[in-house]
Scaffold this active site. Structure first.
Site, PDB file in Angstrom:
ATOM      1  N   GLY A  15       0.816  -1.209   0.000  1.00 52.88           N
ATOM      2  CA  GLY A  15       0.000   0.000   0.000  1.00 52.88           C
ATOM      3  C   GLY A  15       0.847   1.256   0.000  1.00 52.88           C
ATOM      4  O   GLY A  15       0.442   2.311   0.482  1.00 52.88           O
ATOM      5  N   SER A  17       1.636   3.238  -2.283  1.00 56.89           N
ATOM      6  CA  SER A  17       1.256   4.307  -3.197  1.00 56.89           C
ATOM      7  C   SER A  17       0.224   5.252  -2.599  1.00 56.89           C
ATOM      8  O   SER A  17      -0.094   6.278  -3.185  1.00 56.89           O
ATOM      9  CB  SER A  17       0.689   3.707  -4.487  1.00 56.89           C
ATOM     10  OG  SER A  17      -0.483   2.945  -4.214  1.00 56.89           O
ATOM     11  N   ASN A  92       1.084  -2.332   5.181  1.00 55.91           N
ATOM     12  CA  ASN A  92       0.233  -1.149   5.262  1.00 55.91           C
ATOM     13  C   ASN A  92      -1.031  -1.284   4.426  1.00 55.91           C
ATOM     14  O   ASN A  92      -1.970  -0.518   4.615  1.00 55.91           O
ATOM     15  CB  ASN A  92       1.043   0.083   4.813  1.00 55.91           C
ATOM     16  CG  ASN A  92       0.198   1.326   4.728  1.00 55.91           C
ATOM     17  OD1 ASN A  92      -0.308   1.817   5.729  1.00 55.91           O
ATOM     18  ND2 ASN A  92       0.021   1.847   3.517  1.00 55.91           N
ATOM     19  N   SER A 144      -5.075  -0.016  13.477  1.00 56.27           N
ATOM     20  CA  SER A 144      -5.960   1.136  13.615  1.00 56.27           C
ATOM     21  C   SER A 144      -6.448   1.223  15.043  1.00 56.27           C
ATOM     22  O   SER A 144      -6.581   0.206  15.741  1.00 56.27           O
ATOM     23  CB  SER A 144      -7.162   0.992  12.682  1.00 56.27           C
ATOM     24  OG  SER A 144      -8.181   1.927  12.999  1.00 56.27           O
ATOM     25  N   TYR A 157     -13.368  -4.351   9.602  1.00 55.79           N
ATOM     26  CA  TYR A 157     -12.074  -3.679   9.630  1.00 55.79           C
ATOM     27  C   TYR A 157     -11.394  -3.874  10.990  1.00 55.79           C
ATOM     28  O   TYR A 157     -10.200  -4.198  11.062  1.00 55.79           O
ATOM     29  CB  TYR A 157     -12.294  -2.195   9.346  1.00 55.79           C
ATOM     30  CG  TYR A 157     -11.046  -1.369   9.224  1.00 55.79           C
ATOM     31  CD1 TYR A 157     -10.203  -1.494   8.116  1.00 55.79           C
ATOM     32  CD2 TYR A 157     -10.707  -0.424  10.193  1.00 55.79           C
ATOM     33  CE1 TYR A 157      -9.066  -0.715   7.988  1.00 55.79           C
ATOM     34  CE2 TYR A 157      -9.579   0.363  10.071  1.00 55.79           C
ATOM     35  CZ  TYR A 157      -8.757   0.210   8.966  1.00 55.79           C
ATOM     36  OH  TYR A 157      -7.628   0.985   8.847  1.00 55.79           O
ATOM     37  N   ALA A 159     -11.945  -6.282  13.129  1.00 52.35           N
ATOM     38  CA  ALA A 159     -11.570  -7.697  13.277  1.00 52.35           C
ATOM     39  C   ALA A 159     -10.275  -7.989  12.531  1.00 52.35           C
ATOM     40  O   ALA A 159      -9.381  -8.666  13.057  1.00 52.35           O
ATOM     41  CB  ALA A 159     -12.689  -8.596  12.744  1.00 52.35           C
ATOM     42  N   LYS A 161      -7.856  -5.911  11.623  1.00 45.32           N
ATOM     43  CA  LYS A 161      -6.698  -5.232  12.204  1.00 45.32           C
ATOM     44  C   LYS A 161      -6.336  -5.803  13.571  1.00 45.32           C
ATOM     45  O   LYS A 161      -5.156  -5.949  13.910  1.00 45.32           O
ATOM     46  CB  LYS A 161      -6.968  -3.724  12.304  1.00 45.32           C
ATOM     47  CG  LYS A 161      -7.088  -3.022  10.955  1.00 45.32           C
ATOM     48  CD  LYS A 161      -5.834  -3.159  10.111  1.00 45.32           C
ATOM     49  CE  LYS A 161      -5.839  -2.244   8.903  1.00 45.32           C
ATOM     50  NZ  LYS A 161      -4.619  -2.391   8.071  1.00 45.32           N
TER      51      LYS A 161
END
Length: 246
Positions: A15, A17, A92, A144, A157, A159, A161
């Site tokens: 990730g 970019s 990332n 996060s 999300y 779960a 992370k």
């Protein structure tokens, strides 16, 4: 290269970019890492970050593959390893697909977990043995604050992370004797397209004790330190960077 000069260590940022990933790439390159900037499909954006690094005097290349596709990821990683071990990986890559769980589709649940969690395995696992043979490595995953505190509409999300926390703590125990550290950074609200879409400025002032969004370069500075030689005794940790949210 002189006989005494060591080749630059290589770092892969998935990730790389995006807003945050790009800042991490620039930071690692400034610290002397030969940086591999990853994108899911937009190779042009990854190439643009790599070009910025080269313009600043660093070394970088770009690569594109879907971290959720195990076969594609392994093929890409094997190709990168032909040039030597990769001693740093920053996981990332991640996506949002928010909805209350009562109305969440199976596709929404699975895709978010596929990218963040399965992507962590697909990218990191093939790098481990070559990294271990060098007796040095840095693995950092970007989580996060949602994984720590929870957030409405983000069960998928959070779960995905939160799973990185347990995986990273376990992997740290497996790899520590090889000079490899495995840590997690858990950002809060960070400036960029995602935050602008999700949080009006007034909401940020109410949510965040620091009364502002964080900056991508602040997160990148933490990642950069965790990837440095000086951070060799920080291992198996989840470090929040969230302006005091929790």
């Amino acid at each position: 290269m002189s006989a005494t000069e060591k080749p630059a260590r290589r770092a892969l940022v998935t990730g790389g970019s995006g807003d945050l990933g790009g800042a991490v790439c620039l930071r690692l390159a400034a610290q002397g890492w030969r940086t591999i900037v990853h994108a899911n499909s937009g190779l042009d954006r990854a190439e643009a970050v790599a070009a910025r690094i080269r313009e600043a005097g660093g070394a970088a290349e770009a690569v594109a593959f879907d971290v959720a596709d195990g076969e594609a990821a392994r093929a890409a990683i094997e190709g990168l390893l032909e040039a030597g071990p990769i001693q740093c990986v920053v996981n990332n890559a991640g996506i949002h697909d928010d909805a209350p769980m009562a109305g969440m589709s199976q596709a929404q649940w699975k895709r978010v977990i596929d990218v963040s969690l399965h992507g962590f395995f697909h990218v990191t696992q093939p790098l481990l043995l070559p990294m271990a043979r060098t007796r040095f490595g840095r693995i950092v995953s970007v989580s996060s604050v949602a994984a720590v505190l929870g957030n409405r509409g983000q069960t998928n999300y959070a779960a995905a992370k939160a799973a990185l926390h347990g995986a990273s703590r376990s992997l740290a125990r497996e790899m520590a004797s090889r000079g490899i550290t495995v840590n997690v950074v858990a950002p809060g609200v960070i400036e960029g397209r995602m935050a602008e879409q999700a949080f009006p400025p007034e909401a940020i002032k109410q949510m965040v004790p620091a009364a502002r969004a964080g900056r991508a370069d602040e997160v990148a500075a933490l990642v950069g330190f965790l990837c440095s030689d000086e951070a060799g005794y920080i291992n198996g940790q989840v470090i929040g960077i969230n302006g005091g949210m929790g």
